[in-house]
Design a protein around this motif. Structure first.
Motif, short mmCIF file in Angstrom:
data_model
loop_
_atom_site.label_atom_id
_atom_site.label_comp_id
_atom_site.label_asym_id
_atom_site.label_seq_id
_atom_site.Cartn_x
_atom_site.Cartn_y
_atom_site.Cartn_z
N ILE A 12 0.83 -1.21 0.00
CA ILE A 12 0.00 0.00 0.00
C ILE A 12 0.86 1.26 0.00
O ILE A 12 0.57 2.21 -0.71
CB ILE A 12 -0.94 0.00 1.23
N ALA A 13 1.92 1.26 0.81
CA ALA A 13 2.65 2.50 1.08
C ALA A 13 3.92 2.70 0.25
O ALA A 13 4.43 3.81 0.17
CB ALA A 13 3.00 2.58 2.56
N HIS A 14 4.43 1.66 -0.38
CA HIS A 14 5.66 1.77 -1.17
C HIS A 14 5.32 2.28 -2.56
O HIS A 14 4.57 1.66 -3.30
CB HIS A 14 6.38 0.43 -1.26
N THR A 18 9.54 9.58 -9.02
CA THR A 18 10.59 10.53 -8.67
C THR A 18 10.08 11.38 -7.52
O THR A 18 9.05 12.05 -7.64
CB THR A 18 10.94 11.42 -9.88
N PHE A 19 10.80 11.33 -6.39
CA PHE A 19 10.36 12.00 -5.17
C PHE A 19 11.51 12.79 -4.57
O PHE A 19 12.62 12.28 -4.45
CB PHE A 19 9.88 10.98 -4.13
N THR A 20 11.24 14.02 -4.16
CA THR A 20 12.21 14.80 -3.41
C THR A 20 11.96 14.54 -1.93
O THR A 20 10.84 14.74 -1.44
CB THR A 20 12.08 16.30 -3.72
N LEU A 21 12.98 14.06 -1.24
CA LEU A 21 12.87 13.73 0.17
C LEU A 21 13.08 14.98 1.03
O LEU A 21 13.55 16.01 0.56
CB LEU A 21 13.90 12.65 0.53
N PHE A 31 8.08 5.93 0.70
CA PHE A 31 7.18 5.19 1.58
C PHE A 31 6.18 6.19 2.15
O PHE A 31 6.53 7.04 2.96
CB PHE A 31 7.97 4.49 2.69
N ASP A 32 4.93 6.12 1.69
CA ASP A 32 3.88 7.05 2.11
C ASP A 32 3.04 6.41 3.20
O ASP A 32 2.07 5.70 2.94
CB ASP A 32 3.01 7.44 0.91
N LYS A 33 3.43 6.67 4.43
CA LYS A 33 2.79 6.05 5.60
C LYS A 33 1.30 6.39 5.70
O LYS A 33 0.52 5.61 6.23
CB LYS A 33 3.52 6.48 6.86
N TYR A 34 0.90 7.54 5.19
CA TYR A 34 -0.50 7.93 5.30
C TYR A 34 -1.41 7.02 4.49
O TYR A 34 -2.61 6.94 4.76
CB TYR A 34 -0.70 9.39 4.91
N LEU A 35 -0.87 6.33 3.51
CA LEU A 35 -1.68 5.42 2.71
C LEU A 35 -2.14 4.21 3.52
O LEU A 35 -3.27 3.74 3.35
CB LEU A 35 -0.93 4.99 1.45
#
Length: 177
Positions: A12-14, A18-21, A31-35
């Motif tokens: 679900i969360a991975h 392209t993401f800026t940390l 890794f979007d923990k809110y998902l």
């Protein structure tokens, strides 16, 4: 069951792209923990698995803004332990409270956080909660991302109870491929 939950959270969360940390680095994974926190079925499973990690004698589950709040709420529903919702800093109007919900003063509380990486916010909130009269000796997190965070929390007298280490989620996610 726990391995299935690890795999579910990872799936679900991975995210890939392209993401800026926060550090400014660019990554092709995120890794979007809110998902997983916003998924009622997964959140209920997480809470069910966290209940046994609650130390005896805890009177309040203190969810940290923002990710710890849904976890603390779900855990409160499963454990029947009241919850408090802890701001990053006390609001400057109205009641001017640091912790909303049930009273924390003089009570043995357990901080609830979704992910612990460096432990920085947990340390700040622990100091604030202790200054407000709470007895804080424990923190529960769903994911322990970095061992350095545990070490930092232990240095201020906190016992860390984690459901998963990040490596376990990654391994669970890769084992299905």
């Amino acid at each position: 069951m726990i391995n299935n939950l690890a795999r579910e959270i990872y799936e679900i969360a991975h995210l890939t792209g392209t993401f800026t940390l926060r550090s400014g680095q660019v990554s092709n994974e995120y890794f979007d923990k809110y998902l997983f926190e916003s998924n009622p079925i997964v959140l209920a499973k997480v809470a069910e698995e966290l209940v046994p990690l609650i130390p005896n004698g805890i009177e309040v589950l203190a969810g940290l803004e923002m990710g710890g709040i849904p976890i603390a709420t779900a855990l409160s529903l499963k454990s029947n332990i009241p919850a408090a919702f802890v701001r990053k800093r006390a609001k400057e109007y109205g009641t001017c409270k640091l912790a909303e919900g049930t009273s924390i003063e003089g009570k043995r509380i357990c901080i609830i956080e979704d992910v612990v990486t460096t432990g920085g916010q947990v340390i700040l909130s622990t100091n604030d909660l202790r200054a407000a009269g709470a007895i804080v000796e424990d923190v529960i997190c769903v994911i322990e991302r970095n061992p350095e965070g545990r070490r930092m929390l232990e240095e201020i007298g906190l016992k860390v109870h984690s459901l998963f280490k990040m490596e376990e989620l990654i391994d669970a996610g890769k084992s299905r491929r």
